[in-house]
Design a protein around this motif. Sequence first.
Motif, mmCIF file in Angstrom:
data_model
loop_
_atom_site.group_PDB
_atom_site.id
_atom_site.type_symbol
_atom_site.label_atom_id
_atom_site.label_comp_id
_atom_site.label_asym_id
_atom_site.label_seq_id
_atom_site.Cartn_x
_atom_site.Cartn_y
_atom_site.Cartn_z
ATOM 1 N N ASN A 1 0.838 -1.203 0.000
ATOM 2 C CA ASN A 1 0.000 0.000 0.000
ATOM 3 C C ASN A 1 0.873 1.251 0.000
ATOM 4 O O ASN A 1 2.089 1.161 0.011
ATOM 5 C CB ASN A 1 -0.946 -0.029 1.211
ATOM 6 C CG ASN A 1 -0.204 -0.218 2.518
ATOM 7 O OD1 ASN A 1 0.816 0.440 2.758
ATOM 8 N ND2 ASN A 1 -0.684 -1.121 3.361
ATOM 9 N N LYS A 2 0.212 2.406 0.007
ATOM 10 C CA LYS A 2 0.952 3.675 -0.044
ATOM 11 C C LYS A 2 1.827 3.882 1.195
ATOM 12 O O LYS A 2 2.904 4.458 1.090
ATOM 13 C CB LYS A 2 -0.005 4.855 -0.213
ATOM 14 C CG LYS A 2 -0.425 5.052 -1.655
ATOM 15 C CD LYS A 2 -1.405 6.183 -1.843
ATOM 16 C CE LYS A 2 -0.890 7.502 -1.414
ATOM 17 N NZ LYS A 2 -1.797 8.615 -1.740
ATOM 18 N N LEU A 3 1.411 3.405 2.335
ATOM 19 C CA LEU A 3 2.222 3.555 3.531
ATOM 20 C C LEU A 3 3.539 2.784 3.380
ATOM 21 O O LEU A 3 4.607 3.297 3.716
ATOM 22 C CB LEU A 3 1.459 3.083 4.772
ATOM 23 C CG LEU A 3 2.130 3.371 6.108
ATOM 24 C CD1 LEU A 3 2.373 4.872 6.298
ATOM 25 C CD2 LEU A 3 1.288 2.813 7.251
ATOM 26 N N ASP A 4 3.455 1.578 2.828
ATOM 27 C CA ASP A 4 4.675 0.808 2.558
ATOM 28 C C ASP A 4 5.574 1.548 1.562
ATOM 29 O O ASP A 4 6.799 1.543 1.708
ATOM 30 C CB ASP A 4 4.340 -0.575 1.978
ATOM 31 C CG ASP A 4 3.729 -1.521 3.001
ATOM 32 O OD1 ASP A 4 3.871 -1.278 4.210
ATOM 33 O OD2 ASP A 4 3.113 -2.524 2.560
ATOM 34 N N ILE A 5 4.971 2.157 0.565
ATOM 35 C CA ILE A 5 5.744 2.916 -0.430
ATOM 36 C C ILE A 5 6.445 4.089 0.243
ATOM 37 O O ILE A 5 7.621 4.360 -0.025
ATOM 38 C CB ILE A 5 4.847 3.389 -1.592
ATOM 39 C CG1 ILE A 5 4.328 2.189 -2.381
ATOM 40 C CG2 ILE A 5 5.602 4.350 -2.509
ATOM 41 C CD1 ILE A 5 3.267 2.529 -3.429
ATOM 42 N N LEU B 1 14.932 3.843 -8.214
ATOM 43 C CA LEU B 1 15.283 3.183 -6.956
ATOM 44 C C LEU B 1 14.061 2.588 -6.252
ATOM 45 O O LEU B 1 14.151 1.528 -5.638
ATOM 46 C CB LEU B 1 15.994 4.163 -6.022
ATOM 47 C CG LEU B 1 17.408 4.571 -6.422
ATOM 48 C CD1 LEU B 1 17.891 5.739 -5.575
ATOM 49 C CD2 LEU B 1 18.349 3.384 -6.302
ATOM 50 N N THR B 2 12.931 3.269 -6.358
ATOM 51 C CA THR B 2 11.738 2.830 -5.632
ATOM 52 C C THR B 2 11.017 1.679 -6.330
ATOM 53 O O THR B 2 10.407 0.840 -5.677
ATOM 54 C CB THR B 2 10.768 4.014 -5.437
ATOM 55 O OG1 THR B 2 11.474 5.087 -4.812
ATOM 56 C CG2 THR B 2 9.594 3.629 -4.562
ATOM 57 N N VAL C 1 5.086 -2.055 -6.059
ATOM 58 C CA VAL C 1 5.045 -0.601 -6.125
ATOM 59 C C VAL C 1 4.293 -0.168 -7.383
ATOM 60 O O VAL C 1 4.679 -0.502 -8.501
ATOM 61 C CB VAL C 1 6.466 0.005 -6.123
ATOM 62 C CG1 VAL C 1 6.400 1.527 -6.243
ATOM 63 C CG2 VAL C 1 7.223 -0.397 -4.871
ATOM 64 N N ASP C 2 3.219 0.568 -7.176
ATOM 65 C CA ASP C 2 2.444 1.142 -8.283
ATOM 66 C C ASP C 2 2.983 2.541 -8.554
ATOM 67 O O ASP C 2 3.134 3.333 -7.609
ATOM 68 C CB ASP C 2 0.967 1.206 -7.880
ATOM 69 C CG ASP C 2 0.113 1.891 -8.929
ATOM 70 O OD1 ASP C 2 -0.205 1.256 -9.940
ATOM 71 O OD2 ASP C 2 -0.221 3.085 -8.704
ATOM 72 N N ALA D 1 4.131 8.196 -7.096
ATOM 73 C CA ALA D 1 4.177 9.633 -7.387
ATOM 74 C C ALA D 1 3.380 10.423 -6.351
ATOM 75 O O ALA D 1 3.827 11.485 -5.888
ATOM 76 C CB ALA D 1 3.652 9.900 -8.797
ATOM 77 N N GLU D 2 2.217 9.924 -5.974
ATOM 78 C CA GLU D 2 1.414 10.584 -4.933
ATOM 79 C C GLU D 2 2.144 10.563 -3.587
ATOM 80 O O GLU D 2 2.118 11.547 -2.847
ATOM 81 C CB GLU D 2 0.059 9.890 -4.781
ATOM 82 C CG GLU D 2 -0.912 10.172 -5.898
ATOM 83 C CD GLU D 2 -2.235 9.435 -5.711
ATOM 84 O OE1 GLU D 2 -2.466 8.825 -4.626
ATOM 85 O OE2 GLU D 2 -3.044 9.453 -6.648
#
Length: 184
Positions: free
Chosen positions: A9-13, A36-37, A43-44, A49-50
Motif C-alpha cells: 500500500n501507499k504507507l509501505d511505499i 530506486l523505488t 510498487v504502483d 508519485a502521490e
Amino acid sequence: MSRFGFIRNKLDIKFLILYIMARVASPIDFPTLTDLTLCDEGVDYFDFAESVAELVDTGHLTLEHERYAITDKGRQNGAACESSLAYSVRHKCNVNLARVNGELRRNAQVRTTVLPRKDGSLTARMSLDDESGNIMTIELLCVNQAQADRLAQGFQAKPERIYNEVLGALLDNGAEEPEESGEG
C-alpha cells in the motif's frame, strides 16, 4: 487488482522512499528516485508519485532545484519504520543504492564549468576532487562554445586518465634518448 511483491500500500511505499532517501549520497531527481523505488513489483507508479508529493507536503522530504532530499523529520520517522520493510526489498534497495551512490559521488568529484572572458573567448574550467578535496583544476582557453563543450565532455568522460597523463608529463625527468647524429 492484487499486487505482487512485498509492498502492499501507499504507507509501505512511503516507508520505502524514506528508507532510500536516508541512504542516498546526495539529493536526487525524480527519475532516479523512481528507478530506486520501483525495485519491488508491488510498487504502483501512481501511488509512488502521490507518495512523493505527500512526503514533501508533510515535511519528510524537500524539493529544491528539482532534487529531493530527506529532512530530519523524514529520517527519524523512516528509521522508526524501516524494519517493517521486507529484507529482500531492503537488499534490492541497497544493491541499487550502491550503484547510484557511486555515480553521485563521482559526479560530485568531477566538475566542469565554462566561463566567459572579456574578449569574447571562453575558459573551460575542469576540476577533479577526491574525498579530501581538490586534486587538480585545469583552465583552458577556448575560442568558442563548441570547443569548450567538447573539452568539458572529454574531461567528464575520463578525468582519471587526464590526471594521470598530466602527472606523468610533469614528473617526466626529460631523460629522452638523444638522437643519433649519424657521425661515428
